[in-house]
Design a protein around this motif. Sequence first.
Motif, PDB file in Angstrom:
ATOM      1  N   SER A   1       0.867  -1.169   0.000  1.00 54.40           N
ATOM      2  CA  SER A   1       0.000   0.000   0.000  1.00 54.40           C
ATOM      3  C   SER A   1       0.904   1.219   0.000  1.00 54.40           C
ATOM      4  O   SER A   1       1.801   1.337   0.837  1.00 54.40           O
TER       5      SER A   1
ATOM      6  N   GLU B   1      -2.507   2.670   8.077  1.00 54.79           N
ATOM      7  CA  GLU B   1      -3.335   3.062   6.947  1.00 54.79           C
ATOM      8  C   GLU B   1      -4.507   3.935   7.388  1.00 54.79           C
ATOM      9  O   GLU B   1      -4.925   4.822   6.673  1.00 54.79           O
TER      10      GLU B   1
ATOM     11  N   VAL C   1      -4.091   6.589  -0.398  1.00 58.88           N
ATOM     12  CA  VAL C   1      -3.399   5.304  -0.360  1.00 58.88           C
ATOM     13  C   VAL C   1      -3.812   4.473  -1.564  1.00 58.88           C
ATOM     14  O   VAL C   1      -4.988   4.335  -1.867  1.00 58.88           O
ATOM     15  N   GLN C   2      -2.815   3.950  -2.265  1.00 56.89           N
ATOM     16  CA  GLN C   2      -3.054   3.099  -3.430  1.00 56.89           C
ATOM     17  C   GLN C   2      -2.376   1.757  -3.207  1.00 56.89           C
ATOM     18  O   GLN C   2      -1.257   1.702  -2.715  1.00 56.89           O
ATOM     19  N   ARG C   3      -3.052   0.677  -3.558  1.00 55.20           N
ATOM     20  CA  ARG C   3      -2.443  -0.654  -3.501  1.00 55.20           C
ATOM     21  C   ARG C   3      -1.768  -0.908  -4.848  1.00 55.20           C
ATOM     22  O   ARG C   3      -2.378  -0.730  -5.897  1.00 55.20           O
TER      23      ARG C   3
END
Length: 101
Positions: free
Chosen positions: A39, A62, A70-72
């Motif tokens: 993440s 997170e 937040v980007q996975r």
Amino acid sequence: MIELSTVIQDLREELEQSIAEAQGKNLQFELGAIELEVSLALEKSAGGKGKVRFWVVDLGAEGAVRSNAVQRVKLSLQPTVEVAGVRTSAFVSGRAGSLEQ
């Protein structure tokens, strides 16, 4: 949070240690593609160069970071080693470290 480059550097160091420990062993394992899912939080610094940095978000942190920031990301890495000037597949062996499964 830690920088993505630090995560990859730590992974590289662990793999290099495993490769070194495999030298002279009868049983070795060819190292295939590594899939790393993290993440990421993005940070863009102001100024002339406007550098963008990628931070790996700790699982517990997170909630402290805005969810829309937040980007996975899933990275596929194909490790190789250089032997006598030629890039080839890596082989690893040895005991699992304290944080390995």
